[in-house]
Design a protein around this motif. Structure first.
Motif, short mmCIF file in Angstrom:
data_model
loop_
_atom_site.label_atom_id
_atom_site.label_comp_id
_atom_site.label_asym_id
_atom_site.label_seq_id
_atom_site.Cartn_x
_atom_site.Cartn_y
_atom_site.Cartn_z
N PRO A 181 19.96 -45.18 15.95
CA PRO A 181 19.23 -46.31 16.54
C PRO A 181 19.13 -46.20 18.07
O PRO A 181 18.10 -46.55 18.65
N THR A 182 20.18 -45.71 18.70
CA THR A 182 20.14 -45.52 20.15
C THR A 182 19.04 -44.56 20.54
O THR A 182 18.26 -44.82 21.46
N ARG A 211 23.79 -56.31 13.81
CA ARG A 211 25.04 -55.69 14.27
C ARG A 211 26.09 -56.76 14.55
O ARG A 211 27.25 -56.60 14.20
N VAL A 261 18.05 -55.75 15.18
CA VAL A 261 19.15 -54.79 15.09
C VAL A 261 20.41 -55.35 15.74
O VAL A 261 21.50 -55.27 15.18
N LEU A 262 20.27 -55.95 16.92
CA LEU A 262 21.44 -56.51 17.60
C LEU A 262 22.02 -57.70 16.84
O LEU A 262 23.24 -57.85 16.75
N LEU A 289 23.67 -50.78 20.91
CA LEU A 289 23.50 -50.32 19.53
C LEU A 289 24.69 -49.51 19.02
O LEU A 289 24.98 -49.55 17.83
N SER A 330 20.75 -49.32 25.90
CA SER A 330 20.49 -49.18 24.47
C SER A 330 21.72 -48.68 23.73
O SER A 330 22.09 -49.22 22.69
N GLN A 331 22.37 -47.68 24.31
CA GLN A 331 23.57 -47.13 23.67
C GLN A 331 24.70 -48.15 23.66
O GLN A 331 25.42 -48.29 22.66
N ILE A 342 14.59 -54.67 18.39
CA ILE A 342 15.85 -54.68 19.14
C ILE A 342 16.65 -55.94 18.81
O ILE A 342 17.85 -55.87 18.54
#
Length: 162
Positions: free
Chosen positions: A22-23, A143, A139-140, A17, A13-14, A136
């Motif tokens: 968010p992480t 990003r 967000v990805l 993100l 996750s870290q 997820i």
């Protein structure tokens, strides 16, 4: 799932993100999905009166159980060491277990976060898992769109002036 799996998902996750809030949200929420997936549970509970901290591990009643216990401890230490740069995600992925099993269970005898997770083993849980997956992905993808590309004007301008 056991701690090393939670830690690996938190690190993932870290890595994906990269931002702390968010992480933390994704890593914390991942515990619901991981804990509602039962791959194996110790068939023998710890004897009554044993320290609560031990209840998160399989009870070592025979040689295979002892080897499993050793493997889990080694895997936890190894994942923690190898992925130490992703400590933020790993801590948040372990947070529900830490809160429930190490803080609330010894004090109150209850584990409210995991009791709430048991609600997730219904069709509503599947819907929540799909919503989690969608968040997820969004967000990805967002990003990815905001990352600078090699063709950006600022990058090109820097190459021309060198």
């Amino acid at each position: 799932m056991f701690a090393p799996s939670h830690m690996a998902v938190g690190a993932l996750s870290q890595a994906g993100l990269r931002r702390k809030l968010p992480t933390a949200v994704v890593a914390f929420a991942s515990a619901a999905i991981l804990d509602s997936t039962t791959m194996w549970h110790a068939p023998y509970p710890w004897p009554s009166g044993s320290p609560v901290i031990l209840h998160i591990l399989p009870y070592p009643h025979d040689a295979p159980s002892i080897l499993t216990l050793i493997a889990l401890v080694v895997a936890t230490v190894a994942v923690g060491w190898l992925l130490r740069h992703y400590w933020w995600g790993m801590v948040w992925a372990l947070a529900p277990d830490i809160i429930d099993w190490l803080i609330l269970k010894p004090i109150t005898g209850q584990h409210p976060i995991h009791d709430w997770f048991s609600w997730l083993t219904t069709p509503w849980g599947f819907g929540l898992e799909m919503a989690f997956l969608a968040v997820i992905v969004v967000v990805l993808l967002k990003r990815r769109r905001t990352l600078p590309t090699k063709e950006s004007p600022s990058h090109s301008r820097g190459l021309l002036h060198n």
